[in-house]
Every structure is written in structure tokens, then in C-alpha cells.
Design a protein around this motif. Structure first.
Motif, mmCIF file in Angstrom:
data_model
loop_
_atom_site.group_PDB
_atom_site.id
_atom_site.type_symbol
_atom_site.label_atom_id
_atom_site.label_comp_id
_atom_site.label_asym_id
_atom_site.label_seq_id
_atom_site.Cartn_x
_atom_site.Cartn_y
_atom_site.Cartn_z
ATOM 1 N N ALA A 69 -62.121 17.971 31.329
ATOM 2 C CA ALA A 69 -61.776 18.853 30.221
ATOM 3 C C ALA A 69 -60.292 19.181 30.335
ATOM 4 O O ALA A 69 -59.786 19.414 31.434
ATOM 5 C CB ALA A 69 -62.612 20.121 30.253
ATOM 6 N N TRP A 70 -59.616 19.182 29.194
ATOM 7 C CA TRP A 70 -58.186 19.455 29.157
ATOM 8 C C TRP A 70 -57.947 20.660 28.265
ATOM 9 O O TRP A 70 -58.633 20.854 27.264
ATOM 10 C CB TRP A 70 -57.430 18.255 28.581
ATOM 11 N N LEU A 71 -56.954 21.466 28.640
ATOM 12 C CA LEU A 71 -56.655 22.688 27.900
ATOM 13 C C LEU A 71 -55.153 22.892 27.831
ATOM 14 O O LEU A 71 -54.462 22.822 28.852
ATOM 15 C CB LEU A 71 -57.321 23.889 28.590
ATOM 16 N N TYR A 72 -54.669 23.124 26.626
ATOM 17 C CA TYR A 72 -53.266 23.470 26.392
ATOM 18 C C TYR A 72 -53.226 24.805 25.658
ATOM 19 O O TYR A 72 -54.158 25.155 24.926
ATOM 20 C CB TYR A 72 -52.568 22.405 25.540
ATOM 21 N N HIS A 73 -52.127 25.512 25.824
ATOM 22 C CA HIS A 73 -51.975 26.853 25.266
ATOM 23 C C HIS A 73 -50.614 27.002 24.605
ATOM 24 O O HIS A 73 -49.625 26.419 25.048
ATOM 25 C CB HIS A 73 -52.101 27.874 26.411
ATOM 26 N N CYS A 74 -50.588 27.811 23.562
ATOM 27 C CA CYS A 74 -49.333 28.170 22.908
ATOM 28 C C CYS A 74 -49.487 29.586 22.360
ATOM 29 O O CYS A 74 -50.504 29.908 21.740
ATOM 30 C CB CYS A 74 -49.035 27.189 21.767
ATOM 31 N N GLN A 75 -48.479 30.420 22.610
ATOM 32 C CA GLN A 75 -48.501 31.777 22.059
ATOM 33 C C GLN A 75 -47.551 31.803 20.871
ATOM 34 O O GLN A 75 -46.392 31.405 20.981
ATOM 35 C CB GLN A 75 -48.082 32.800 23.105
ATOM 36 N N ILE A 76 -48.063 32.268 19.747
ATOM 37 C CA ILE A 76 -47.269 32.340 18.520
ATOM 38 C C ILE A 76 -47.435 33.747 17.948
ATOM 39 O O ILE A 76 -48.556 34.162 17.624
ATOM 40 C CB ILE A 76 -47.733 31.286 17.487
ATOM 41 N N ASP A 77 -46.327 34.475 17.851
ATOM 42 C CA ASP A 77 -46.338 35.828 17.285
ATOM 43 C C ASP A 77 -47.406 36.719 17.908
ATOM 44 O O ASP A 77 -48.132 37.436 17.222
ATOM 45 C CB ASP A 77 -46.533 35.783 15.760
#
Length: 151
Positions: A69-77
């Protein structure tokens, strides 16, 4: 000199979930028995986009999952968005349920998320093998870790 940089998904890929995915999660909650829930989880997994092969990088793998399983994250506002995938269809559907609960949420909302209560409300407690449950908890912990590390 070679570039050993790990590919990162374009920020444009991090977005709210589609209505189709959200509706699929509701069908899981409404299903009357485990067989129907399982079928709906599998269908939910098919509705999530696949990660490009170049993003299936070891550093994005969630440790503790029986399947990859792969997981990426991004925080936007101030909101947290995730891209996730798995090589197992049932795991991908379970990831979809986690994303429904956490996608576009704030750090404090994610910190308050209780996976055990969520899965109990969905009627999934006791239905998953111990190894699947452990993997699911590893994914939920990774989602929470991303949300707290970026504050």
C-alpha cells in the motif's frame, strides 16, 4: 550526476473525493450483510484512481500492511489530502473508506478520528482478518502522522 529524487505526485492530483466514491461508502454502511459489504468495498476500490507506476516507490509504502500500500499527502489551505493505492483490491477499498473519513479534513479533525469507532459504525468490526486490521490501523496511523507533522 544522476537525480535520485523520489517522484512526488503533482499537487493538482490531491483533491476532494468524487460524489461516486462518497456514495459508494454510503452503500457499504447500508449493506445488510458481510457479503454485500465486502462486494461494495471491492467496488469502492475500483473507483479510486490508480497510482502511476513511478509513484509506487518504496518510501511511500505503508509498513505494517500485508499487501503493498502506498500513501502520499499534501496539505492545501489547512486541509489534508491523500493519494493512496494498494495491490490488493480489498485493501484499496478499505483505503477508500479511510479517505472518505479523512480527505479534506483539518489536522484537528483527523486527530479526533477513531478508526475503531468508524469501522464499528460501518459494521466491519470482526469481519476483517487480524492482519488486514493491523494494516488498516497502520494506514490510519500514517494518515494521522502526516496531518500532525505538517502543522
Amino acid at each position: 550526476m544522476t537525480n535520485n529524487a523520489i517522484p512526488q505526485p503533482a499537487s493538482s492530483l490531491f483533491s476532494p473525493l468524487s460524489e461516486d466514491v462518497l456514495n459508494s461508502a454510503k452503500l457499504i454502511e447500508q449493506a445488510n450483510n458481510w457479503q454485500e459489504k465486502y462486494r461494495q468495498i471491492m467496488l469502492l476500490g475500483k473507483k479510486l484512481p490508480n497510482l502511476a507506476d513511478e509513484l509506487r516507490h518504496e518510501c511511500a509504502q505503508v509498513k505494517g500492511c500485508e499487501s503493498q500500500a502506498w500513501l502520499y499527502h499534501c496539505q492545501i489551505d489547512g486541509q489534508h489530502f491523500y493519494l493512496a493505492d494498494s495491490d490488493a483490491r480489498i485493501v484499496k477499498g478499505l483505503i477508500g473508506l479511510l479517505l472518505v473519513a479523512t480527505q479534506g479534513r483539518t489536522s484537528s479533525e483527523i486527530a479526533q478520528f477513531d478508526i475503531a469507532v468508524y469501522f464499528e459504525n460501518l459494521g466491519l468490526n470482526g469481519q476483517l482478518s487480524p492482519s488486514r486490521t493491523n494494516g488498516l490501523h497502520a494506514l490510519a496511523q500514517a494518515i494521522a502522522r502526516y496531518a500532525t507533522e505538517t502543522n
